[in-house]
Design an enzyme around this catalytic site. Structure first.
Site, PDB file in Angstrom:
ATOM      1  N   ASP A 213     -57.929  54.359  28.059  1.00 38.86           N
ATOM      2  CA  ASP A 213     -59.021  54.320  27.283  1.00 38.86           C
ATOM      3  C   ASP A 213     -58.780  53.412  26.079  1.00 38.86           C
ATOM      4  OD1 ASP A 213     -61.916  54.447  27.101  1.00 38.86           O
ATOM      5  OD2 ASP A 213     -61.445  55.754  25.532  1.00 38.86           O
ATOM      6  N   GLU A 274     -57.341  49.183  29.101  1.00 30.13           N
ATOM      7  CA  GLU A 274     -58.740  48.791  28.578  1.00 30.13           C
ATOM      8  C   GLU A 274     -58.386  48.200  27.181  1.00 30.13           C
ATOM      9  OE1 GLU A 274     -63.193  50.394  27.286  1.00 30.13           O
ATOM     10  OE2 GLU A 274     -61.409  51.342  26.930  1.00 30.13           O
TER      11      GLU A 274
END
Length: 550
Positions: A213, A274
């Site tokens: 993330d 990401e």
């Protein structure tokens, strides 16, 4: 354990990976929130769909102020989702079916309830406890102003002032997201060692990799200089070139370290970034041979329904990622963006994270949106590389636009006072069975976000035996993609089609998609798969086909 592939043939280079948003996938406990037992109960459905791996969004212990992306214990399962035993069972059952399992890792920030942050609040400025996070003195005569002008991705200031144990106003801490999500200081060796421990904890349990993330956000520019993003910028930074809290070169040292750690384990464990970077070339830096293995192709995801733009992005992707020896990782939807069915029919700019809702002007045409979504998926699954599927897109689920205000839970909605709808619309629990409570999501009929009544027509059991359903289309595409090894193939553009047409060959498969407003001739050979039923010998607007032979 799955065997190690030869270099260049690793599973992640060509895999179709299915994203599971656990709280919205399947609820076995009946509390209206999906859980790990729900995942286990539907693994056979995923095998039938034809995917190669699953990625689970966060299920670790969390106060759930940002749907699990605020982690309080990285090495435990939140009771909402079950136990570590439930996770181990799910992992074992997935591996028994030949499915690999990737889990989410959130290293940019923790929850405010994490033990470390609670220790930091109780400690003094300059202490080792505070050095794990980004605490700074404020500006102004009495420190009453934040250390810089940074804004949170979710809206509002990126700094919150703490109250010292004696009740006096204290330092400020940085949170690029919600105030309940303080950012770690990745210049601190203790932080780096802690995440090595966390990686090993899950690798030792048998996970096949991690989706990381905010992979571009861990390192901040020295001195934390002021920065004001453009008004129309995507919230995660993809539209800017120089951002002091995104894309700093120091992040690459972290992933080189992690690459070495993962290489100690068998099974070709993988890291997926990401990373919302301005260009494909900058994104490709994350997947150089000694760093991560995949990076989401967000430029592809955000490209409009335009043939010329798509050709440029596909070419740039194959060149950019291929230039560093990595696959392009194609994606059309995820838990942070408007689902691609309505998004491809939008007639206005919709930056990532803004969402759409009841008061959004210019609602997308749902019929046109689904037609384009099916055609877009037909193109994507024929491209060389890896691909991600977001749960429910195989059912053609639209964004849920008409969520009532009092049902919304995304921090973006609250931090912008309703100016941005946020991401709740793509996170509504998915329908499994038309005539069951909560459409089969939960045995009690509970659902943490309300499901639209019209989703009965989109339930998996309704689509399963319908030859024209979106589910049937996805199964056919994924079966032929695997059978013909298209993920390991090579793309060759075909000449002779107009500017509004995407036409290429991968192996023996010819792919043609009509993005224009007039019919075009079908390709030669036998049409194997069509995104919509064909009428006559032409390809209608917003339709795509796979054909075999000349």
């Amino acid at each position: 354990m799955v065997a190690v592939e030869a270099p260049g043939a690793e599973w992640w280079r060509t895999a179709v990976i299915y994203q599971i948003y656990p709280r919205s996938f399947a609820d076995r406990s009946g509390d209206g929130i999906g859980d790990l037992a729900g995942v286990t109960s539907h693994l056979d459905d995923l095998v039938t769909l034809g995917i190669d791996a699953i990625w689970l969004s966060p299920f670790q212990r969390s106060p759930q102020k940002d749907a699990g992306y605020d982690v309080s214990d990285y090495c435990d399962v939140d009771p909402l989702f079950g136990t570590l035993g439930d996770f181990d069972e799910m992992l074992a059952q997935a591996h028994a079916r030949g499915l690999r399992v990737i889990i989410d890792l959130v290293p940019n920030h923790s929850s405010e309830q994490h033990e470390w942050f609670q220790q930091a609040l109780a400690a003094t400025p300059g202490s080792p406890e505070r050095a794990r996070y980004l605490f700074r003195n404020g500006k102004g005569a009495n420190g009453e102003l934040p250390p810089n002008n940074w804004e949170s991705v979710f809206g509002g200031p990126a700094w919150t002032r703490v109250t010292d144990p004696d009740g006096a106003p204290g330092q400020w801490y940085l949170h690029l997201f919600d105030s309940s999500q303080p950012d770690f200081d990745w210049t601190n060796p203790e932080v780096r060692e802690e995440f090595r421990r966390i990686l090993r904890f899950w690798l030792d349990r048998g996970v096949d990799g991690f989706r990381v993330d905010v992979a571009h956000g861990l390192v901040k520019a020295a001195g934390l200089p002021d920065y004001t993003p453009p008004a129309d910028a995507d919230s995660m930074g993809g539209a800017e070139s120089e951002v002091p809290y995104f894309g700093q070169t120091g992040v690459h040292d972290i992933y080189r370290d992690w690459h070495i750690l993962l290489s100690e384990y068998d099974g070709d464990r993988a890291l997926c970034a990401e990373a919302w970077m301005p260009t494909i070339a900058q994104t490709a830096l994350f997947v150089r041979p000694d760093e991560m293995h995949q990076a989401f192709n967000f430029e592809y995801l955000m490209t409009r329904w335009d043939a010329g733009q798509l050709r440029r992005v596909i070419d740039g992707s194959l060149e950019g990622f291929g230039g560093v020896g990595a696959p392009s990782t194609w994606v059309l939807s995820n838990h942070d963006v408007v689902r691609h069915a309505p998004r491809l029919a939008l007639t206005f700019e919709n930056p990532q994270g803004h969402g759409i809702g009841p008061r959004t002007a210019g609602r997308p045409d749902p019929v046109l949106g689904l037609r384009r979504a099916r055609a877009a998926s037909t193109v994507m699954f024929a491209l060389p590389g890896s691909a991600y599927v977001y749960q429910g897109e195989e059912l053609g689920l639209p964004e849920v636009i008409d969520l009532p205000d009092d049902a919304r839970q995304d921090p973006t909605w609250f931090r912008t006072q309703g100016e941005r709808y946020g991401r709740d619309g793509c996170r509504v629990p998915i329908p499994w069975a038309a005539d069951e409570p909560a459409f089969g999501f939960s045995p009690t009929g509970e659902s943490w976000l309300p499901q639209p009544e019209e989703w009965a027509d989109l339930a998996r059991d309704v689509q399963r035996d319908d030859p024209d359903s979106t589910l049937t289309l996805y199964k056919a595409l994924l079966a032929e993609r695997r059978r013909r090894a298209l993920g390991a193939g090579h793309l060759t553009w075909l000449e002779g089609y107009g500017p509004d047409v995407i036409a290429f060959r991968n192996g023996a498969i010819t792919v043609v998609a009509n993005l224009g407003s007039s019919p075009v001739p079908l390709p030669g050979g036998h049409v194997m798969i069509a995104s919509e039923p064909l009428v006559g010998d032409t390809l209608a607007p917003d339709q795509a086909v796979w054909a075999l032979g000349d």
